[in-house]
Motif scaffolding. Structure first.
Motif, short mmCIF file in Angstrom:
data_model
loop_
_atom_site.label_atom_id
_atom_site.label_comp_id
_atom_site.label_asym_id
_atom_site.label_seq_id
_atom_site.Cartn_x
_atom_site.Cartn_y
_atom_site.Cartn_z
N ALA A 253 -1.83 4.12 -9.36
CA ALA A 253 -1.98 2.66 -9.45
C ALA A 253 -3.46 2.28 -9.42
CB ALA A 253 -1.24 1.99 -8.31
N ASN A 254 -4.21 2.95 -8.58
CA ASN A 254 -5.64 2.70 -8.49
C ASN A 254 -6.33 3.05 -9.81
OD1 ASN A 254 -8.21 2.24 -6.94
ND2 ASN A 254 -8.48 4.39 -7.47
N GLN A 255 -5.94 4.16 -10.40
CA GLN A 255 -6.55 4.61 -11.65
C GLN A 255 -6.28 3.66 -12.81
OE1 GLN A 255 -4.79 8.50 -11.90
NE2 GLN A 255 -6.42 9.50 -10.69
N MET A 256 -5.12 2.99 -12.78
CA MET A 256 -4.79 2.08 -13.87
C MET A 256 -5.14 0.64 -13.54
SD MET A 256 -0.61 2.22 -13.53
CE MET A 256 -0.32 1.19 -14.94
N GLY A 257 -5.81 0.41 -12.40
CA GLY A 257 -6.26 -0.92 -12.04
C GLY A 257 -5.15 -1.86 -11.62
N TYR A 258 -4.08 -1.32 -11.09
CA TYR A 258 -2.94 -2.13 -10.64
C TYR A 258 -3.09 -2.39 -9.15
CZ TYR A 258 1.96 -3.67 -10.33
OH TYR A 258 3.10 -4.40 -10.13
N ASP A 259 -3.47 -3.63 -8.81
CA ASP A 259 -3.80 -3.97 -7.43
C ASP A 259 -2.68 -4.74 -6.76
OD1 ASP A 259 -5.26 -4.11 -5.13
OD2 ASP A 259 -6.50 -5.79 -5.79
N ALA A 260 -1.47 -4.24 -6.85
CA ALA A 260 -0.34 -4.89 -6.19
C ALA A 260 -0.30 -4.53 -4.71
CB ALA A 260 0.97 -4.45 -6.85
N ILE A 261 0.40 -5.33 -3.93
CA ILE A 261 0.71 -4.98 -2.55
C ILE A 261 1.73 -3.85 -2.59
CG2 ILE A 261 1.75 -5.77 -0.39
CD1 ILE A 261 0.85 -8.61 -1.18
N MET A 262 1.50 -2.81 -1.81
CA MET A 262 2.42 -1.67 -1.76
C MET A 262 3.17 -1.67 -0.43
SD MET A 262 1.76 -0.17 -4.68
CE MET A 262 0.44 -0.02 -5.89
N PHE A 263 4.47 -1.63 -0.51
CA PHE A 263 5.31 -1.78 0.67
C PHE A 263 6.27 -0.58 0.74
CE2 PHE A 263 8.36 -3.26 3.57
CZ PHE A 263 8.04 -4.50 4.11
N GLY A 264 6.00 0.33 1.64
CA GLY A 264 6.84 1.51 1.77
C GLY A 264 7.79 1.41 2.94
N VAL A 265 8.47 2.50 3.21
CA VAL A 265 9.38 2.57 4.36
C VAL A 265 8.92 3.70 5.27
CG1 VAL A 265 11.38 1.48 3.30
CG2 VAL A 265 10.96 3.91 2.92
N ASP A 266 9.79 4.17 6.16
CA ASP A 266 9.35 5.13 7.17
C ASP A 266 8.87 6.44 6.58
OD1 ASP A 266 11.82 6.09 6.42
OD2 ASP A 266 12.56 6.35 8.45
N GLY A 267 9.33 6.76 5.38
CA GLY A 267 8.88 7.98 4.73
C GLY A 267 7.39 7.99 4.41
N PHE A 268 6.75 6.81 4.43
CA PHE A 268 5.32 6.73 4.19
C PHE A 268 4.51 7.20 5.39
CE2 PHE A 268 3.59 4.02 0.53
CZ PHE A 268 4.50 4.54 -0.36
N ASP A 269 5.15 7.30 6.54
CA ASP A 269 4.43 7.77 7.72
C ASP A 269 4.09 9.24 7.51
OD1 ASP A 269 3.32 8.10 10.18
OD2 ASP A 269 5.10 7.57 11.32
N GLY A 270 2.82 9.53 7.41
CA GLY A 270 2.36 10.86 7.04
C GLY A 270 1.41 10.80 5.86
N LEU A 271 1.24 9.60 5.31
CA LEU A 271 0.38 9.40 4.16
C LEU A 271 -1.03 9.90 4.39
CD1 LEU A 271 0.41 8.07 1.32
CD2 LEU A 271 -0.34 5.95 2.42
N LEU A 272 -1.55 9.69 5.60
CA LEU A 272 -2.93 10.07 5.89
C LEU A 272 -3.12 11.58 5.97
CD1 LEU A 272 -3.85 7.37 8.57
CD2 LEU A 272 -4.40 7.39 6.13
N GLY A 273 -2.02 12.31 6.07
CA GLY A 273 -2.12 13.76 6.18
C GLY A 273 -1.94 14.51 4.89
N VAL A 274 -1.76 13.80 3.76
CA VAL A 274 -1.55 14.47 2.48
C VAL A 274 -2.84 15.14 2.04
CG1 VAL A 274 -0.95 14.16 0.05
CG2 VAL A 274 0.26 12.85 1.81
#
Length: 394
Positions: A253-274
């Motif tokens: 999304a960042n690469q294509m310039g799409y600046d939407a609000i992103m709303f995830g669920v509990d599965g997003f917990d761990g994003l910082l560790g990718v």
């Protein structure tokens, strides 16, 4: 480009499906500090991914349960009996999870705290139901985990809860009126959340302008789905799936310039560790979660300190749910006055009744209770990612 990401982490599982800690090897087994060859002990098993793409989930759960087991044993055990803990890797795969379950059965498991992810847990729940082994999952959030299985209970919020509350939160806080959804149509966890989100979004007056699916075979390129959402004018993207795919969506999304609000669920917990993910893209992520690692209460601080000391890294909500799960089992066992000499069926039947009478105060909620459907009642907390860390929202 600054990303705004609002992530609703309401299960643990805020379950399925988790993510900090030491790496694990396949078929991980841990029975630390207890000799199972002699005296009678409680044999509690765990199953989850300690290798593969969802490894952070299983590692966090395994580590947290071990901390709780060590504390319980040091304090005298459960009803005077020590606890042996054995955790098996399933790589978040249903068949491998059943294989892990059979390994634990051969070991003599009496109670299962697991599995970690919904798809694997659905398969294993059918086995524990047939074998009458009590099961408490820290993070598998699909209702299919518990439906028809009176022996399976959840520490995390169920998928319908996540979808409903996500839509409510977006509407009540005026985050957007036009919403796009990207979801995994091959995954029960993702589709379950999406279905309830869609229904509640419509009830709340939100317009779902695009709903784009992917499958487990096509989860590395989301440019088509993102473009369709962008062209439809979606101001916010609802992303009910896991952190690995989440990192790819944010990057593309960042690469294509799409600046939407992103709303995830509990599965997003761990994003910082990718691995290799530009975490600056996660700055501003909001999560409604049952656990905030920076909370200043004594119990949270003690758990975080113990986790960081033993395993490194900050424990996430799934680790906290798993830690609570061990103590919930302890309280239910003690209230039922059970001992390890009882048969698995006797233990199972007693705990089905006992857990519904438990009111537990833990890391992930106060006055937690359970209904006959296996669902937990507790309130979420809000956190935000700031400077690469989760911070409580005041």
């Amino acid at each position: 480009m600054k990303k705004k990401i609002l992530s609703l982490a309401l299960c643990a599982s805020m379950a399925a499906t988790l993510f900090v800690g030491c790496g694990g090897s396949s078929n991980t087994t841990t029975t630390e500090n207890v000799d199972t060859s002699g005296d009678t002990v409680w044999k509690i098993g765990g199953i989850g991914p300690t290798t593969g793409g969802a490894a952070q989930y299983g590692q966090g759960v395994m580590n947290a349960i071990q901390i709780a087991v060590d504390e319980i044993n040091e304090a005298g055990g459960i009803n005077g009996y020590q606890v042996a803990f054995n955790f098996q890797d399933d790589e978040a795969d249903a068949q491998k999870s059943v294989n892990a379950y059979n390994t634990l059965k051969d070991w003599g498991m009496q109670i299962l705290e697991g599995t970690v992810t919904s798809g694997a847990c659905i398969a294993v729940s059918a086995e524990t139901y047939n074998d009458r082994i009590f099961q408490l999952t820290p993070s598998a959030s699909s209702t299919d985990v518990t439906t028809g299985h009176d022996n399976t209970f959840q520490v995390c919020f169920s998928d319908p809860n996540q979808g409903t509350v996500s839509a409510d939160y977006i509407a009540e806080n005026g985050l957007a009126t036009k919403v796009g959804v990207i979801y995994d149509s091959s995954d029960a966890y993702s589709t379950g959340i999406y279905n309830t989100f869609k229904t509640e979004a419509e009830a709340q007056g939100l317009e779902v302008v695009a709903a784009e699916a992917f499958t487990s075979d096509s989860k590395t390129d989301f440019t088509t789905q993102l473009q369709k959402c962008k062209d439809a004018g979606a101001e916010l993207l609802f992303l009910p799936f896991y952190y690995t795919e989440g990192s790819i969506v944010l990057t593309q999304a960042n690469q294509m310039g799409y600046d939407a609000i992103m709303f995830g669920v509990d599965g997003f917990d761990g994003l910082l560790g990718v691995e290799n993910f530009d975490t600056s893209l996660a700055e501003g992520v909001y999560l409604l979660t049952p656990f905030a690692a920076d909370a200043d209460d004594d119990a949270t601080q003690a758990f975080v300190s113990a986790y960081e000391s033993q395993y490194g890294g900050t424990p996430n909500q799934f680790a906290a749910d798993a830690y609570d799960g061990m103590y919930i089992l302890k309280e239910a066992i003690e209230s039922a006055n059970l001992t390890p000499e009882a048969s698995n069926e006797e233990i199972c039947d007693a705990l089905i009744s006992a857990i519904q009478n438990v009111t537990y105060n833990g890391l992930t909620g106060e006055n937690m209770t359970w209904n006959a459907a296996g669902e937990v009642s507790k309130d979420p907390k809000a956190v935000i990612i700031q400077d690469g860390a989760y911070v409580s929202v005041q």
